[in-house]
Design a protein around this motif. Sequence first.
Motif, mmCIF file in Angstrom:
data_model
loop_
_atom_site.group_PDB
_atom_site.id
_atom_site.type_symbol
_atom_site.label_atom_id
_atom_site.label_comp_id
_atom_site.label_asym_id
_atom_site.label_seq_id
_atom_site.Cartn_x
_atom_site.Cartn_y
_atom_site.Cartn_z
ATOM 1 N N LEU A 1 0.830 -1.202 0.000
ATOM 2 C CA LEU A 1 0.000 0.000 0.000
ATOM 3 C C LEU A 1 0.867 1.256 0.000
ATOM 4 N N PRO A 2 0.334 2.374 -0.528
ATOM 5 C CA PRO A 2 1.083 3.633 -0.441
ATOM 6 C C PRO A 2 1.117 4.135 0.999
ATOM 7 N N VAL A 3 2.241 4.719 1.381
ATOM 8 C CA VAL A 3 2.404 5.270 2.728
ATOM 9 C C VAL A 3 2.065 6.757 2.692
ATOM 10 N N VAL A 4 1.184 7.183 3.601
ATOM 11 C CA VAL A 4 0.811 8.596 3.659
ATOM 12 C C VAL A 4 1.844 9.365 4.473
ATOM 13 N N THR A 5 2.007 10.637 4.148
ATOM 14 C CA THR A 5 2.984 11.463 4.846
ATOM 15 C C THR A 5 2.301 12.642 5.526
ATOM 16 N N ALA A 6 2.998 13.167 6.540
ATOM 17 C CA ALA A 6 2.514 14.355 7.246
ATOM 18 C C ALA A 6 2.406 15.487 6.237
ATOM 19 N N PRO A 7 1.365 16.285 6.310
ATOM 20 C CA PRO A 7 0.408 16.448 7.409
ATOM 21 C C PRO A 7 -0.927 15.720 7.221
ATOM 22 N N ALA A 8 -0.972 14.540 6.635
ATOM 23 C CA ALA A 8 -2.229 13.808 6.445
ATOM 24 C C ALA A 8 -2.979 13.697 7.774
ATOM 25 N N SER A 9 -4.257 14.017 7.771
ATOM 26 C CA SER A 9 -5.036 14.082 9.013
ATOM 27 C C SER A 9 -5.114 12.737 9.734
ATOM 28 N N VAL A 10 -5.081 11.626 9.010
ATOM 29 C CA VAL A 10 -5.165 10.315 9.655
ATOM 30 C C VAL A 10 -3.987 10.089 10.609
ATOM 31 N N LEU A 11 -2.858 10.730 10.351
ATOM 32 C CA LEU A 11 -1.683 10.575 11.210
ATOM 33 C C LEU A 11 -1.845 11.272 12.562
ATOM 34 N N GLY A 12 -2.761 12.233 12.644
ATOM 35 C CA GLY A 12 -2.972 12.954 13.896
ATOM 36 C C GLY A 12 -4.218 12.528 14.640
ATOM 37 N N ALA A 13 -4.888 11.480 14.177
ATOM 38 C CA ALA A 13 -6.128 11.021 14.810
ATOM 39 C C ALA A 13 -5.883 9.722 15.570
ATOM 40 N N VAL A 14 -6.552 9.568 16.703
ATOM 41 C CA VAL A 14 -6.457 8.331 17.468
ATOM 42 C C VAL A 14 -7.161 7.227 16.682
ATOM 43 N N GLY A 15 -6.468 6.119 16.473
ATOM 44 C CA GLY A 15 -7.038 4.991 15.735
ATOM 45 C C GLY A 15 -8.118 4.288 16.543
ATOM 46 N N GLU A 16 -9.054 3.705 15.830
ATOM 47 C CA GLU A 16 -10.131 2.948 16.469
ATOM 48 C C GLU A 16 -9.609 1.584 16.916
ATOM 49 N N GLU A 17 -10.125 1.090 18.049
ATOM 50 C CA GLU A 17 -9.849 -0.297 18.411
ATOM 51 C C GLU A 17 -10.514 -1.181 17.372
ATOM 52 N N VAL A 18 -9.941 -2.358 17.138
ATOM 53 C CA VAL A 18 -10.433 -3.244 16.082
ATOM 54 C C VAL A 18 -10.871 -4.587 16.650
ATOM 55 N N ASP A 19 -11.683 -5.288 15.871
ATOM 56 C CA ASP A 19 -12.000 -6.689 16.140
ATOM 57 C C ASP A 19 -10.928 -7.493 15.408
ATOM 58 N N PRO A 20 -9.996 -8.095 16.123
ATOM 59 C CA PRO A 20 -8.876 -8.760 15.460
ATOM 60 C C PRO A 20 -9.273 -9.963 14.617
ATOM 61 N N THR A 21 -10.493 -10.470 14.796
ATOM 62 C CA THR A 21 -10.932 -11.616 14.002
ATOM 63 C C THR A 21 -11.644 -11.205 12.716
ATOM 64 N N ASP A 22 -11.892 -9.913 12.552
ATOM 65 C CA ASP A 22 -12.542 -9.402 11.346
ATOM 66 C C ASP A 22 -11.620 -9.648 10.148
ATOM 67 N N PRO A 23 -12.135 -10.249 9.071
ATOM 68 C CA PRO A 23 -11.297 -10.504 7.886
ATOM 69 C C PRO A 23 -10.634 -9.236 7.324
ATOM 70 N N GLU A 24 -11.278 -8.080 7.470
ATOM 71 C CA GLU A 24 -10.665 -6.823 7.005
ATOM 72 C C GLU A 24 -9.417 -6.494 7.819
ATOM 73 N N MET B 1 5.795 -3.104 4.742
ATOM 74 C CA MET B 1 7.022 -2.951 5.526
ATOM 75 C C MET B 1 8.175 -3.687 4.846
ATOM 76 N N ARG B 2 7.930 -4.888 4.380
ATOM 77 C CA ARG B 2 9.004 -5.719 3.815
ATOM 78 C C ARG B 2 9.608 -5.148 2.538
ATOM 79 N N VAL B 3 8.837 -4.391 1.758
ATOM 80 C CA VAL B 3 9.401 -3.834 0.516
ATOM 81 C C VAL B 3 9.959 -2.416 0.712
ATOM 82 N N SER B 4 9.879 -1.898 1.921
ATOM 83 C CA SER B 4 10.323 -0.528 2.203
ATOM 84 C C SER B 4 11.703 -0.560 2.851
ATOM 85 N N PRO B 5 12.735 -0.112 2.133
ATOM 86 C CA PRO B 5 14.104 -0.181 2.655
ATOM 87 C C PRO B 5 14.238 0.517 4.014
ATOM 88 N N GLY B 6 14.869 -0.180 4.950
ATOM 89 C CA GLY B 6 15.128 0.393 6.267
ATOM 90 C C GLY B 6 13.932 0.425 7.196
#
Length: 179
Positions: free
Chosen positions: A16-39, A51-56
């Motif tokens: 996936l593409p990585v978003v950079t600052a100042p993207a608003s999603v980076l400053g928002a508290v993430g929602e708790e998730v249902d870890p069993t949800d297929p999404e 992560m694996r294709v991103s050097p360093g």
Amino acid sequence: MSDPELEWAGPEGRVLPVVTAPASVLGAVGEEVDPTDPEVVRLAADLVSTMRVSPGCVGLAAPQVGVGAQVFCVDVTGHPKAATTHGTFVLCNPKIIEASRWRPGREGCMSVPDLTGDVKRAGRIVVEAVLPGTGEPVTVATDAFEARALQHEIDHCAGKLFLDRVAGAHAIYQRKVYL
């Protein structure tokens, strides 16, 4: 040291593409998730693949790919500053329950590609979380560089960047580019 119950063994994901600052999603508290949800399982796989294709890159959180969720992956295997390593793993809904041995250290971030900064973090931490897919609760005790990486990714899930934790402008640096 490897912890087999943590090691990511889920499906192969998309890059996936990585978003950079100042993207608003980076400053928002993430929602708790249902870890069993297929999404959520798909998101976990996508984070690992990205992560694996991103050097360093040693960690990536859902907000960094534009998803406001408390999910992240880490793998510090082979990093020269790593002492303890648990391989590639993904955690959901993490909570730091113990933190000690605070030390400053230099950090960078894919979402802040041009800067690094000195951030004081715990050198030893204990994190409680759940695993994607099974929802199994886990406790991760780690130290040194892996502890720093977990704290950095947990901050992303809480809507914070490393820049929010630096001591001031004097502790922010232009990222060096090696040719």
